[in-house]
Scaffold this motif. Sequence first.
Motif, PDB file in Angstrom:
ATOM      1  N   VAL A 105       0.829  -1.206   0.000  1.00  0.00           N
ATOM      2  CA  VAL A 105       0.000   0.000   0.000  1.00  0.00           C
ATOM      3  C   VAL A 105       0.862   1.255   0.000  1.00  0.00           C
ATOM      4  O   VAL A 105       0.728   2.133  -0.871  1.00  0.00           O
ATOM      5  CB  VAL A 105      -0.947   0.008   1.222  1.00  0.00           C
ATOM      6  N   ASN A 106       1.776   1.357   0.968  1.00  0.00           N
ATOM      7  CA  ASN A 106       2.499   2.611   1.189  1.00  0.00           C
ATOM      8  C   ASN A 106       3.502   2.930   0.092  1.00  0.00           C
ATOM      9  O   ASN A 106       3.748   4.113  -0.201  1.00  0.00           O
ATOM     10  CB  ASN A 106       3.238   2.552   2.527  1.00  0.00           C
ATOM     11  N   VAL A 107       4.103   1.912  -0.505  1.00  0.00           N
ATOM     12  CA  VAL A 107       5.151   2.139  -1.507  1.00  0.00           C
ATOM     13  C   VAL A 107       4.668   1.766  -2.911  1.00  0.00           C
ATOM     14  O   VAL A 107       4.598   2.611  -3.800  1.00  0.00           O
ATOM     15  CB  VAL A 107       6.429   1.352  -1.153  1.00  0.00           C
ATOM     16  N   PHE A 108       4.322   0.510  -3.106  1.00  0.00           N
ATOM     17  CA  PHE A 108       3.954   0.069  -4.454  1.00  0.00           C
ATOM     18  C   PHE A 108       2.624   0.665  -4.895  1.00  0.00           C
ATOM     19  O   PHE A 108       2.426   0.937  -6.089  1.00  0.00           O
ATOM     20  CB  PHE A 108       3.942  -1.453  -4.522  1.00  0.00           C
ATOM     21  N   GLY A 109       1.723   0.899  -3.957  1.00  0.00           N
ATOM     22  CA  GLY A 109       0.476   1.571  -4.301  1.00  0.00           C
ATOM     23  C   GLY A 109       0.713   2.991  -4.769  1.00  0.00           C
ATOM     24  O   GLY A 109       0.093   3.466  -5.736  1.00  0.00           O
ATOM     25  N   LEU A 110       1.615   3.692  -4.082  1.00  0.00           N
ATOM     26  CA  LEU A 110       1.983   5.047  -4.513  1.00  0.00           C
ATOM     27  C   LEU A 110       2.581   5.017  -5.913  1.00  0.00           C
ATOM     28  O   LEU A 110       2.276   5.870  -6.767  1.00  0.00           O
ATOM     29  CB  LEU A 110       2.960   5.643  -3.510  1.00  0.00           C
ATOM     30  N   ILE A 111       3.432   4.020  -6.169  1.00  0.00           N
ATOM     31  CA  ILE A 111       4.055   3.918  -7.486  1.00  0.00           C
ATOM     32  C   ILE A 111       3.009   3.675  -8.564  1.00  0.00           C
ATOM     33  O   ILE A 111       3.019   4.332  -9.626  1.00  0.00           O
ATOM     34  CB  ILE A 111       5.112   2.794  -7.484  1.00  0.00           C
ATOM     35  N   GLU A 112       2.099   2.744  -8.333  1.00  0.00           N
ATOM     36  CA  GLU A 112       1.102   2.427  -9.352  1.00  0.00           C
ATOM     37  C   GLU A 112       0.197   3.616  -9.647  1.00  0.00           C
ATOM     38  O   GLU A 112      -0.117   3.901 -10.811  1.00  0.00           O
ATOM     39  CB  GLU A 112       0.260   1.220  -8.921  1.00  0.00           C
ATOM     40  N   THR A 113      -0.233   4.311  -8.599  1.00  0.00           N
ATOM     41  CA  THR A 113      -1.099   5.471  -8.816  1.00  0.00           C
ATOM     42  C   THR A 113      -0.351   6.578  -9.546  1.00  0.00           C
ATOM     43  O   THR A 113      -0.896   7.228 -10.453  1.00  0.00           O
ATOM     44  CB  THR A 113      -1.638   5.989  -7.478  1.00  0.00           C
ATOM     45  N   THR A 114       0.902   6.791  -9.178  1.00  0.00           N
ATOM     46  CA  THR A 114       1.697   7.830  -9.837  1.00  0.00           C
ATOM     47  C   THR A 114       1.916   7.493 -11.302  1.00  0.00           C
ATOM     48  O   THR A 114       1.766   8.360 -12.181  1.00  0.00           O
ATOM     49  CB  THR A 114       3.039   7.997  -9.115  1.00  0.00           C
ATOM     50  N   ARG A 115       2.263   6.257 -11.595  1.00  0.00           N
ATOM     51  CA  ARG A 115       2.492   5.864 -12.984  1.00  0.00           C
ATOM     52  C   ARG A 115       1.220   6.026 -13.817  1.00  0.00           C
ATOM     53  O   ARG A 115       1.281   6.435 -14.982  1.00  0.00           O
ATOM     54  CB  ARG A 115       3.000   4.422 -13.055  1.00  0.00           C
ATOM     55  N   ALA A 116       0.075   5.716 -13.215  1.00  0.00           N
ATOM     56  CA  ALA A 116      -1.185   5.889 -13.939  1.00  0.00           C
ATOM     57  C   ALA A 116      -1.489   7.357 -14.196  1.00  0.00           C
ATOM     58  O   ALA A 116      -2.072   7.716 -15.228  1.00  0.00           O
ATOM     59  CB  ALA A 116      -2.323   5.240 -13.157  1.00  0.00           C
ATOM     60  N   ALA A 117      -1.101   8.222 -13.265  1.00  0.00           N
ATOM     61  CA  ALA A 117      -1.445   9.644 -13.361  1.00  0.00           C
ATOM     62  C   ALA A 117      -0.473  10.447 -14.212  1.00  0.00           C
ATOM     63  O   ALA A 117      -0.837  11.512 -14.734  1.00  0.00           O
ATOM     64  CB  ALA A 117      -1.502  10.259 -11.955  1.00  0.00           C
ATOM     65  N   LEU A 118       0.747   9.976 -14.385  1.00  0.00           N
ATOM     66  CA  LEU A 118       1.762  10.794 -15.044  1.00  0.00           C
ATOM     67  C   LEU A 118       1.428  11.163 -16.490  1.00  0.00           C
ATOM     68  O   LEU A 118       1.712  12.304 -16.906  1.00  0.00           O
ATOM     69  CB  LEU A 118       3.130  10.114 -14.967  1.00  0.00           C
ATOM     70  N   PRO A 119       0.836  10.303 -17.299  1.00  0.00           N
ATOM     71  CA  PRO A 119       0.477  10.761 -18.651  1.00  0.00           C
ATOM     72  C   PRO A 119      -0.458  11.965 -18.644  1.00  0.00           C
ATOM     73  O   PRO A 119      -0.375  12.826 -19.527  1.00  0.00           O
ATOM     74  CB  PRO A 119      -0.200   9.522 -19.266  1.00  0.00           C
ATOM     75  N   VAL A 120      -1.346  12.033 -17.657  1.00  0.00           N
ATOM     76  CA  VAL A 120      -2.248  13.181 -17.527  1.00  0.00           C
ATOM     77  C   VAL A 120      -1.471  14.413 -17.085  1.00  0.00           C
ATOM     78  O   VAL A 120      -1.604  15.500 -17.667  1.00  0.00           O
ATOM     79  CB  VAL A 120      -3.387  12.876 -16.537  1.00  0.00           C
ATOM     80  N   LEU A 121      -0.638  14.263 -16.072  1.00  0.00           N
ATOM     81  CA  LEU A 121       0.091  15.402 -15.530  1.00  0.00           C
ATOM     82  C   LEU A 121       1.141  15.932 -16.506  1.00  0.00           C
ATOM     83  O   LEU A 121       1.402  17.140 -16.544  1.00  0.00           O
ATOM     84  CB  LEU A 121       0.760  15.006 -14.211  1.00  0.00           C
ATOM     85  N   ARG A 122       1.736  15.051 -17.288  1.00  0.00           N
ATOM     86  CA  ARG A 122       2.744  15.530 -18.246  1.00  0.00           C
ATOM     87  C   ARG A 122       2.134  16.422 -19.313  1.00  0.00           C
ATOM     88  O   ARG A 122       2.808  17.276 -19.884  1.00  0.00           O
ATOM     89  CB  ARG A 122       3.471  14.350 -18.893  1.00  0.00           C
ATOM     90  N   ARG A 123       0.849  16.245 -19.572  1.00  0.00           N
ATOM     91  CA  ARG A 123       0.177  17.109 -20.551  1.00  0.00           C
ATOM     92  C   ARG A 123      -0.143  18.483 -19.968  1.00  0.00           C
ATOM     93  O   ARG A 123      -0.118  19.485 -20.683  1.00  0.00           O
ATOM     94  CB  ARG A 123      -1.108  16.446 -21.045  1.00  0.00           C
ATOM     95  N   SER A 124      -0.450  18.508 -18.682  1.00  0.00           N
ATOM     96  CA  SER A 124      -0.944  19.754 -18.090  1.00  0.00           C
ATOM     97  C   SER A 124       0.032  20.416 -17.139  1.00  0.00           C
ATOM     98  O   SER A 124      -0.112  21.593 -16.816  1.00  0.00           O
ATOM     99  CB  SER A 124      -2.246  19.466 -17.324  1.00  0.00           C
ATOM    100  N   GLY A 125       1.046  19.669 -16.670  1.00  0.00           N
ATOM    101  CA  GLY A 125       1.844  20.174 -15.562  1.00  0.00           C
ATOM    102  C   GLY A 125       1.055  20.047 -14.274  1.00  0.00           C
ATOM    103  O   GLY A 125      -0.076  19.559 -14.263  1.00  0.00           O
ATOM    104  N   GLY A 126       1.628  20.465 -13.183  1.00  0.00           N
ATOM    105  CA  GLY A 126       0.903  20.401 -11.925  1.00  0.00           C
ATOM    106  C   GLY A 126       1.796  19.991 -10.775  1.00  0.00           C
ATOM    107  O   GLY A 126       3.008  20.233 -10.794  1.00  0.00           O
ATOM    108  N   THR A 127       1.189  19.343  -9.781  1.00  0.00           N
ATOM    109  CA  THR A 127       1.892  19.028  -8.542  1.00  0.00           C
ATOM    110  C   THR A 127       1.555  17.615  -8.086  1.00  0.00           C
ATOM    111  O   THR A 127       0.403  17.198  -8.156  1.00  0.00           O
ATOM    112  CB  THR A 127       1.490  20.015  -7.424  1.00  0.00           C
ATOM    113  N   ILE A 128       2.566  16.903  -7.630  1.00  0.00           N
ATOM    114  CA  ILE A 128       2.368  15.633  -6.944  1.00  0.00           C
ATOM    115  C   ILE A 128       2.663  15.854  -5.476  1.00  0.00           C
ATOM    116  O   ILE A 128       3.754  16.322  -5.112  1.00  0.00           O
ATOM    117  CB  ILE A 128       3.280  14.531  -7.507  1.00  0.00           C
TER     118      ILE A 128
END
Length: 274
Positions: A105-128
Amino acid sequence: MKTWFITGCSSGFGHRLALAAARRGDRVVATARNVEAIVEMAEPFDGRLITLPLDVTDAAAAKAAVAKAVETFGGFDILVNNAGYGLLGAIEEGTPGEYRPMFEVNVFGLIETTRAALPVLRRSGGTIVNMSSVAGISGGSGRGYYNAAKFAVEGISEALADELEPFGIRVLIVEPGPFRTDFLGRSVTMAANEMREYAASSRKHYRETNDGKQAGDPDKAIAVILQAVDADDAPLHLPLGPIAHAVSERKLASFRSDIDAWRDIAIATDFDQP
């Protein structure tokens, strides 16, 4: 108006941050493993806050939740990796059935959610925003597994900050000390194997003696997080509360002392020059 995607919204900082962002007029995708626990959050906000199921350890579920966020709001510009829980007990006391799920949950879950979100964020910029802890700053007896998980969050976050700067994406590592949320009572588990050898150091009684008595005001912490997300000069590391700052100062002093004491010996390790 900002759009947020927040994990772990059933309680604690995730729940409070989702509501605070929506109340100030932002749009929010609030997620939780048990979505039934958070559906009522959406009612006052007339569609600006939606709730979605998300088990962060499921890569396919993370991608599906991100896709639904894009379908609903067109995207998002703030990802908050908040989902997680703690494990207390000495290293020898812990078992794989206790510490491996916490890392999932604490590590691999963060990684999976981040990897899923990065294509969206790379288009718009923003903050993690990655929710770490004072336990990610300094290790100590009775919390070694939780320290290890949060140290991993720190390392991942620092690498992400470097990798994502060219895309206009910032990373904020939030490192709270003790705040009066329901984290200790609801989101901390104890190693079941109690060894008398560690009775004085395994922190077995920390939860019961501190739950509900923490000095930190979580609403003030949320206000600081919002301020940092809005700021042009937000730091990479954001220790929250006087205890987190005191621990940080002690860690820096101890690290400096170690470096200085052995510097001449430790740096004399290159090949001799011809």
